[in-house]
Motif scaffolding. Structure first.
Motif, PDB file in Angstrom:
ATOM      1  N   PRO A   1       0.885  -1.110   0.096  1.00  0.00           N
ATOM      2  CA  PRO A   1       0.010   0.056  -0.106  1.00  0.00           C
ATOM      3  C   PRO A   1       0.772   1.579   0.113  1.00  0.00           C
ATOM      4  O   PRO A   1       0.693   2.163  -0.716  1.00  0.00           O
TER       5      PRO A   1
ATOM      6  N   ALA B   1     -15.105   8.564  -9.742  1.00  0.00           N
ATOM      7  CA  ALA B   1     -14.666   8.191  -8.186  1.00  0.00           C
ATOM      8  C   ALA B   1     -14.518   9.542  -7.536  1.00  0.00           C
ATOM      9  O   ALA B   1     -13.791   9.771  -6.672  1.00  0.00           O
TER      10      ALA B   1
ATOM     11  N   LYS C   1      -7.639  -6.529 -10.011  1.00  0.00           N
ATOM     12  CA  LYS C   1      -7.767  -7.510  -8.897  1.00  0.00           C
ATOM     13  C   LYS C   1      -7.641  -6.553  -7.713  1.00  0.00           C
ATOM     14  O   LYS C   1      -8.304  -7.132  -6.697  1.00  0.00           O
ATOM     15  N   LEU C   2      -6.380  -5.915  -7.517  1.00  0.00           N
ATOM     16  CA  LEU C   2      -6.224  -5.252  -6.379  1.00  0.00           C
ATOM     17  C   LEU C   2      -7.396  -4.175  -5.965  1.00  0.00           C
ATOM     18  O   LEU C   2      -7.673  -4.037  -4.579  1.00  0.00           O
ATOM     19  N   GLU C   3      -7.868  -3.581  -6.859  1.00  0.00           N
ATOM     20  CA  GLU C   3      -8.622  -2.529  -6.543  1.00  0.00           C
ATOM     21  C   GLU C   3     -10.125  -3.138  -6.035  1.00  0.00           C
ATOM     22  O   GLU C   3     -10.628  -2.847  -4.920  1.00  0.00           O
TER      23      GLU C   3
ATOM     24  N   ARG D   1     -10.161  -5.852  -4.384  1.00  0.00           N
ATOM     25  CA  ARG D   1     -10.001  -6.483  -3.015  1.00  0.00           C
ATOM     26  C   ARG D   1      -9.772  -5.441  -2.003  1.00  0.00           C
ATOM     27  O   ARG D   1     -10.295  -5.465  -0.797  1.00  0.00           O
ATOM     28  N   ALA D   2      -9.426  -4.251  -2.373  1.00  0.00           N
ATOM     29  CA  ALA D   2      -9.064  -3.266  -1.432  1.00  0.00           C
ATOM     30  C   ALA D   2     -10.529  -2.672  -1.230  1.00  0.00           C
ATOM     31  O   ALA D   2     -10.633  -2.309  -0.068  1.00  0.00           O
ATOM     32  N   ARG D   3     -11.285  -2.545  -2.219  1.00  0.00           N
ATOM     33  CA  ARG D   3     -12.743  -1.976  -1.844  1.00  0.00           C
ATOM     34  C   ARG D   3     -13.287  -2.970  -0.896  1.00  0.00           C
ATOM     35  O   ARG D   3     -14.104  -2.546   0.074  1.00  0.00           O
ATOM     36  N   GLN D   4     -13.103  -4.332  -1.064  1.00  0.00           N
ATOM     37  CA  GLN D   4     -13.840  -5.202  -0.186  1.00  0.00           C
ATOM     38  C   GLN D   4     -13.316  -4.683   1.405  1.00  0.00           C
ATOM     39  O   GLN D   4     -13.993  -4.936   2.303  1.00  0.00           O
ATOM     40  N   LEU D   5     -11.913  -4.848   1.532  1.00  0.00           N
ATOM     41  CA  LEU D   5     -11.331  -4.724   2.677  1.00  0.00           C
ATOM     42  C   LEU D   5     -12.054  -3.344   3.477  1.00  0.00           C
ATOM     43  O   LEU D   5     -12.233  -3.539   4.769  1.00  0.00           O
ATOM     44  N   VAL D   6     -12.010  -2.294   2.665  1.00  0.00           N
ATOM     45  CA  VAL D   6     -12.548  -1.070   3.226  1.00  0.00           C
ATOM     46  C   VAL D   6     -13.883  -1.248   3.831  1.00  0.00           C
ATOM     47  O   VAL D   6     -14.351  -0.767   4.715  1.00  0.00           O
TER      48      VAL D   6
ATOM     49  N   GLY E   1     -14.184  -3.031   6.939  1.00  0.00           N
ATOM     50  CA  GLY E   1     -13.451  -2.188   7.934  1.00  0.00           C
ATOM     51  C   GLY E   1     -12.319  -2.861   8.762  1.00  0.00           C
ATOM     52  O   GLY E   1     -12.328  -3.858   8.631  1.00  0.00           O
TER      53      GLY E   1
END
Lengths: 146, 146
Positions: free
Chosen positions: B8, B59, B134-136, B138-143, B146
């Motif tokens: 990150p 965005a 893919k990273l985006e 996953r990152a969105r999912q993580l955000v 929480g």
DNA sequence: TATTGTTATACTCTATAACTATA
DNA sequence: TATAGTTATAGAGTATAACAATA
């Protein structure tokens, strides 16, 4: 030109998301600013470091480091002493409290990084490593030449 | 953990550089904000769009779109009319001046993107495309979680 | 005179929520 | 009552340069 396909835009959007993944840890759970988090991570090897080193290694401005380290000193996370070899500058390192905070945070942020990377196979990870390095070098060159 | 290897962080640093490459064009040479640039690029296909579309595709937050489009209207870059089907909302499109500005900017920013991509071979570009997606995700999912 | 780090200041961005007009 | 977009406001972050101490 489609904005959605435009590389600098895509990188910016990804960075916003992935930074927030980590900010949820250092900011929301541990009350640090981004700059403080970067200083903490850079001092984690336990050595004394000068402001100039923290600038470089954390991609920060001198003013940001100055403010972050002052606040971290007030909060007991780092100690500072004048550099005997050049008394204009400071040397800084983590206090035991700082080390303790770092040790609490690291597994959490590493788990988040691992979650992101799980989406990629071995080849993709290796390529990503090279690609980030190459793109950063080119972008830096472009910014310099204006 | 080494900050310099932390994904990150690396993405954030790259995004700072590559965004600045483009900001040197839209901000320094053409006096636009980032939000205005994103709206301009999204309206470049010439169609009427609603605020909600500009949010998604750029965005941005609704407040950012509201301010960017108001300023662009004052500056003669876009025209706005109430949506006849839902008079709470607006429809917006570029004026001829807006189109002209966009046409002046596009070759310059595309040349900058091309300069960045020159550093990569065919394989790396293809992989980068997948990896960003893919990273985006996953990152969105993580955000979100929480 | 130049450099390291600090302080001051103004400016931009962001986040939150209250507000209006329509639905 | 809910939604689309606007406005207000406060707080955070950023950029610039002036400044003190030291080299």
């Amino acid at each position: 030109m489609r904005l959605a396909d435009f590389l600098p835009y895509r990188i910016a959007v990804l960075a916003e998301q992935s930074s927030q993944c980590i900010a949820q840890v250092y900011a929301e759970r541990f009350g640090l600013t981004r700059d403080e988090w970067r200083v903490l991570a850079n001092l984690a090897d336990g050595t004394w470091k000068r402001t100039a080193q923290l600038l470089e290694e954390g991609a920060l401005e001198k003013m940001q480091v100055s403010r972050a380290t002052q606040r971290m000193e007030r909060n007991g996370l780092i100690e500072r002493k004048h550099d005997a070899e050049d008394r204009r500058g400071w040397l800084m390192r983590l206090t035991p409290e700082g080390v303790g905070l770092y040790r609490k945070m690291v597994p959490i942020v590493l788990a988040r990084e691992a979650f992101l990377l799980e989406a990629l196979d071995e080849d993709e990870r290796r390529t990503l490593d090279d690609v980030l390095r190459k793109l950063e070098q080119r972008a830096r060159q472009l910014v310099r030449q204006g």
